[in-house]
Design a protein around this motif. Structure first.
Motif, PDB file in Angstrom:
ATOM      1  N   ILE A 138      -7.585   2.240  -4.931  1.00  0.00           N
ATOM      2  CA  ILE A 138      -7.192   3.652  -4.561  1.00  0.00           C
ATOM      3  C   ILE A 138      -7.907   4.131  -3.331  1.00  0.00           C
ATOM      4  CG2 ILE A 138      -6.938   5.979  -5.020  1.00  0.00           C
ATOM      5  CD1 ILE A 138      -7.027   5.469  -8.082  1.00  0.00           C
ATOM      6  N   GLU A 139      -9.158   3.828  -3.252  1.00  0.00           N
ATOM      7  CA  GLU A 139      -9.992   4.285  -2.040  1.00  0.00           C
ATOM      8  C   GLU A 139      -9.560   3.245  -0.886  1.00  0.00           C
ATOM      9  OE1 GLU A 139     -12.386   5.892   0.632  1.00  0.00           O
ATOM     10  OE2 GLU A 139     -11.790   6.485  -1.178  1.00  0.00           O
ATOM     11  N   TYR A 140      -9.680   1.881  -1.128  1.00  0.00           N
ATOM     12  CA  TYR A 140      -9.382   0.902   0.021  1.00  0.00           C
ATOM     13  C   TYR A 140      -8.069   1.085   0.419  1.00  0.00           C
ATOM     14  CZ  TYR A 140      -8.164  -3.754   1.699  1.00  0.00           C
ATOM     15  OH  TYR A 140      -7.597  -4.738   2.640  1.00  0.00           O
ATOM     16  N   PRO A 167     -10.226   2.584  -9.123  1.00  0.00           N
ATOM     17  CA  PRO A 167     -10.763   3.533  -8.320  1.00  0.00           C
ATOM     18  C   PRO A 167     -11.056   2.764  -6.635  1.00  0.00           C
ATOM     19  CG  PRO A 167     -11.685   3.740 -10.190  1.00  0.00           C
ATOM     20  CD  PRO A 167     -11.014   2.933 -10.545  1.00  0.00           C
ATOM     21  N   ASP A 168     -11.537   1.632  -6.781  1.00  0.00           N
ATOM     22  CA  ASP A 168     -11.758   0.823  -5.649  1.00  0.00           C
ATOM     23  C   ASP A 168     -10.611   0.561  -4.815  1.00  0.00           C
ATOM     24  OD1 ASP A 168     -14.413   0.872  -6.507  1.00  0.00           O
ATOM     25  OD2 ASP A 168     -14.808  -1.187  -6.769  1.00  0.00           O
ATOM     26  N   THR A 208       0.953  -1.004  -0.039  1.00  0.00           N
ATOM     27  CA  THR A 208      -0.046  -0.294   0.157  1.00  0.00           C
ATOM     28  C   THR A 208       0.804   1.188   0.019  1.00  0.00           C
ATOM     29  OG1 THR A 208      -2.085   1.039   1.103  1.00  0.00           O
ATOM     30  CG2 THR A 208      -0.228   0.150   2.458  1.00  0.00           C
ATOM     31  N   HIS A 249      -3.275  10.567  -4.079  1.00  0.00           N
ATOM     32  CA  HIS A 249      -2.989  10.142  -5.313  1.00  0.00           C
ATOM     33  C   HIS A 249      -2.612  10.742  -6.523  1.00  0.00           C
ATOM     34  CE1 HIS A 249      -3.793   7.062  -8.860  1.00  0.00           C
ATOM     35  NE2 HIS A 249      -3.183   6.221  -8.007  1.00  0.00           N
ATOM     36  N   GLN A 272       0.322   3.051 -10.653  1.00  0.00           N
ATOM     37  CA  GLN A 272      -0.736   3.955 -10.066  1.00  0.00           C
ATOM     38  C   GLN A 272      -1.603   4.668 -10.926  1.00  0.00           C
ATOM     39  OE1 GLN A 272      -1.160   4.097  -6.954  1.00  0.00           O
ATOM     40  NE2 GLN A 272       0.603   3.100  -6.135  1.00  0.00           N
ATOM     41  N   ARG A 277      -2.620  12.530   5.793  1.00  0.00           N
ATOM     42  CA  ARG A 277      -2.915  12.522   4.513  1.00  0.00           C
ATOM     43  C   ARG A 277      -3.315  14.070   3.972  1.00  0.00           C
ATOM     44  NH1 ARG A 277      -7.016   7.415   4.744  1.00  0.00           N
ATOM     45  NH2 ARG A 277      -5.500   5.919   5.195  1.00  0.00           N
ATOM     46  N   MET A 322      -5.550   6.130  -0.664  1.00  0.00           N
ATOM     47  CA  MET A 322      -4.670   7.105  -1.338  1.00  0.00           C
ATOM     48  C   MET A 322      -5.391   7.968  -2.035  1.00  0.00           C
ATOM     49  SD  MET A 322      -2.082   4.140  -3.339  1.00  0.00           S
ATOM     50  CE  MET A 322      -3.205   3.552  -4.146  1.00  0.00           C
ATOM     51  N   THR A 323      -6.551   8.283  -1.798  1.00  0.00           N
ATOM     52  CA  THR A 323      -7.510   9.090  -2.746  1.00  0.00           C
ATOM     53  C   THR A 323      -6.890  10.669  -2.654  1.00  0.00           C
ATOM     54  OG1 THR A 323      -9.516   7.687  -2.260  1.00  0.00           O
ATOM     55  CG2 THR A 323      -9.812   9.796  -3.115  1.00  0.00           C
ATOM     56  N   LYS A 324      -6.409  11.038  -1.273  1.00  0.00           N
ATOM     57  CA  LYS A 324      -6.281  12.270  -1.214  1.00  0.00           C
ATOM     58  C   LYS A 324      -4.795  12.681  -1.843  1.00  0.00           C
ATOM     59  CE  LYS A 324      -9.031  13.436   2.898  1.00  0.00           C
ATOM     60  NZ  LYS A 324      -9.017  13.696   4.354  1.00  0.00           N
TER      61      LYS A 324
END
Length: 346
Positions: free
Chosen positions: A314-316, A311-312, A227, A323, A306, A248, A319-321
Motif C-alpha cells: 500500500i505504501e510502495y 501494508p508495505d 498500481t 486507500h 485491496q 492524493r 495509496m496510503t492516503k
C-alpha cells in the motif's frame, strides 16, 4: 477497421474517459481475491480479436492524445529520453520491430515501404512521413529510438545483456509510475528493481532475470503490473512530484470513484536480432473506479484485493492516503459471497 481517436488531455483539465469498448477490453489484472508480487510472465502471443494483446503493440482510441502528451512531457524535460552510445544497434532493432508491427497490424493508419536500405515510413494519425536509410542515423531527424518511441503508446527501455545480467542503457519514459529514467539509466537489473518491497526476499527478481537472460528471438513475453493513481495522469514521475503528489490530498468520499484510477501496465519484452538486447515495453492503461464498476464483478474483486493488501505494498504503490476511502467505496459491490471472476468481461 480504422480506429476513432479521441481528443484528450492527461494533465491539468484531464479531458479523458474510456468508451464502453475501451472498458470492456481493459486488461483487468487480478485473477484471484488476493495479490502478491510475482513474475507472472507468459508468452506474448496473439490474443483474442479486439483484446489489448491481439497485436505486438496495442493502438487504441487514446493513441493521438497519448502521443501528444509524450511530446509535451519531453519538451518540458529532455531527461525523459536517454541512450548510451553503444546502444545504436538496439535503436535500429527497435525501429524495425515497431515499424513492421504497426504497418502490418494497422495498415489503415501506418505504412512502411522498403527499397533495400531505403525506407519510407508514414504515420497517418500523426501526419508524419519520413524517408531514411536504415542504419544511417544521419538520415533521421533525431535518434532512431526517439523517433519511433514518440509514435508508439507506452514507455520503452532498451536493455543491454552483458556480465550475466541486464542493464537499462537506453529509454524513452514519459508515463512511468513514480520512477526516474534519469536516475536508473545505466543501472543493472538488481539495482533497477531494488526498491520493490518483498520481491527480493521472495526471490522474484532473480527468477525473472534468469528467465529473461534466456529470452529467445521471436518468442516475446508479457506480464501485467498495476498500481492506483489519482486523476488520469500519465506522467507521475519523481521529477514532477510537486505537480501531482498533492493530488492524493484531494480525494474524499464523494469524489473517490471519479478521481482514483486503476493504472495497469502491459509489460512486454522482445529479444532484438542485431544487438542481442531486449526492448522492455511498458504500456499504461487507466480506468476510474466508476468506469470499472460498470462490471460489478471487477469492483467486487478489486475490493477483496485491496482490503487484504500488505501494508508495505500500500505504501510502495502510493495509496496510503486514499486507500481506506477506496476500499469503503468498493465494498458496496461485495456482498461476501463466493465468486468466479475472469479477467475479461463476457
Amino acid at each position: 477497421m480504422a480506429l476513432a481517436f479521441k481528443q484528450e488531455t492527461f494533465r491539468n483539465d484531464y479531458k479523458y474517459s474510456n468508451s464502453p469498448n475501451a472498458i470492456k477490453r481493459f486488461p483487468f489484472p487480478f485473477a484471484e481475491d488476493q495479490y502478491m508480487y510475482s513474475v507472472n510472465i507468459e508468452p506474448h502471443v496473439k490474443g483474442k480479436t479486439g483484446s489489448v494483446s491481439e497485436f505486438a503493440f496495442d493502438v487504441d482510441e487514446h493513441y493521438v492524445g497519448e502521443c501528444l502528451d509524450k511530446q509535451l512531457t519531453l519538451d518540458l524535460d529532455r531527461g525523459r529520453y536517454a541512450a548510451l552510445p553503444h546502444m545504436m544497434d538496439a535503436q535500429w532493432d527497435f525501429v524495425e520491430l515497431t515499424m513492421e508491427a504497426l504497418s502490418n497490424d494497422y495498415p489503415e493508419h501506418f505504412s512502411l515501404k522498403k527499397e533495400g536500405l531505403n525506407w519510407t515510413w508514414e504515420n497517418k494519425p500523426l501526419n508524419i512521413k519520413q524517408s531514411f536509410v536504415f542504419g544511417d542515423a544521419s538520415t533521421m531527424p533525431m535518434d532512431p529510438f526517439e523517433f519511433m518511441s514518440k509514435q508508439v503508446q507506452g514507455d520503452f527501455v532498451l536493455l543491454d545483456q552483458r556480465d550475466e545480467t541486464l542493464y537499462a542503457d537506453a529509454g524513452f519514459v514519459t508515463s512511468q509510475a513514480d520512477w526516474s529514467l534519469a536516475f536508473d539509466v545505466g543501472m543493472s537489473w538488481r539495482e533497477w528493481h531494488a526498491p520493490v518491497p518483498r520481491a527480493t526476499e521472495l526471490g522474484v527478481m532473480d527468477r525473472a532475470l534468469k528467465y529473461l537472460l534466456n529470452l529467445q528471438l521471436g518468442s516475446p513475453v508479457r506480464r501485467l503490473n498495476w498500481t492506483m493513481t489519482v486523476n488520469p495522469r500519465l506522467d507521475t514521475s519523481p521529477e514532477n512530484y510537486p505537480l501531482w503528489g498533492t493530488d492524493r490530498n484531494t480525494v474524499n468520499p464523494e469524489n473517490v470513484a471519479d478521481k482514483v484510477h486503476l493504472r495497469v501496465e502491459l509489460q512486454s519484452l522482445f529479444r532484438l536480432p542485431r544487438s542481442n538486447g531486449i526492448v522492455f515495453s511498458i504500456r499504461c492503461y487507466l480506468m476510474s473506479l466508476r468506469e470499472l464498476s460498470s462490471y460489478p464483478r471487477w469492483a467486487k474483486r478489486l475490493h477483496r484485493v485491496q482490503k487484504t493488501m500488505h501494508p508495505d505494498l500500500i505504501e510502495y504503490k502510493g495509496m496510503t492516503k486514499f486507500h481506506p476511502m477506496m476500499v469503503e467505496w468498493l465494498s458496496q459491490f461485495d456482498d461476501g459471497s463466493a465468486m468466479a471472476v475472469g479477467t475479461q468481461p463476457e
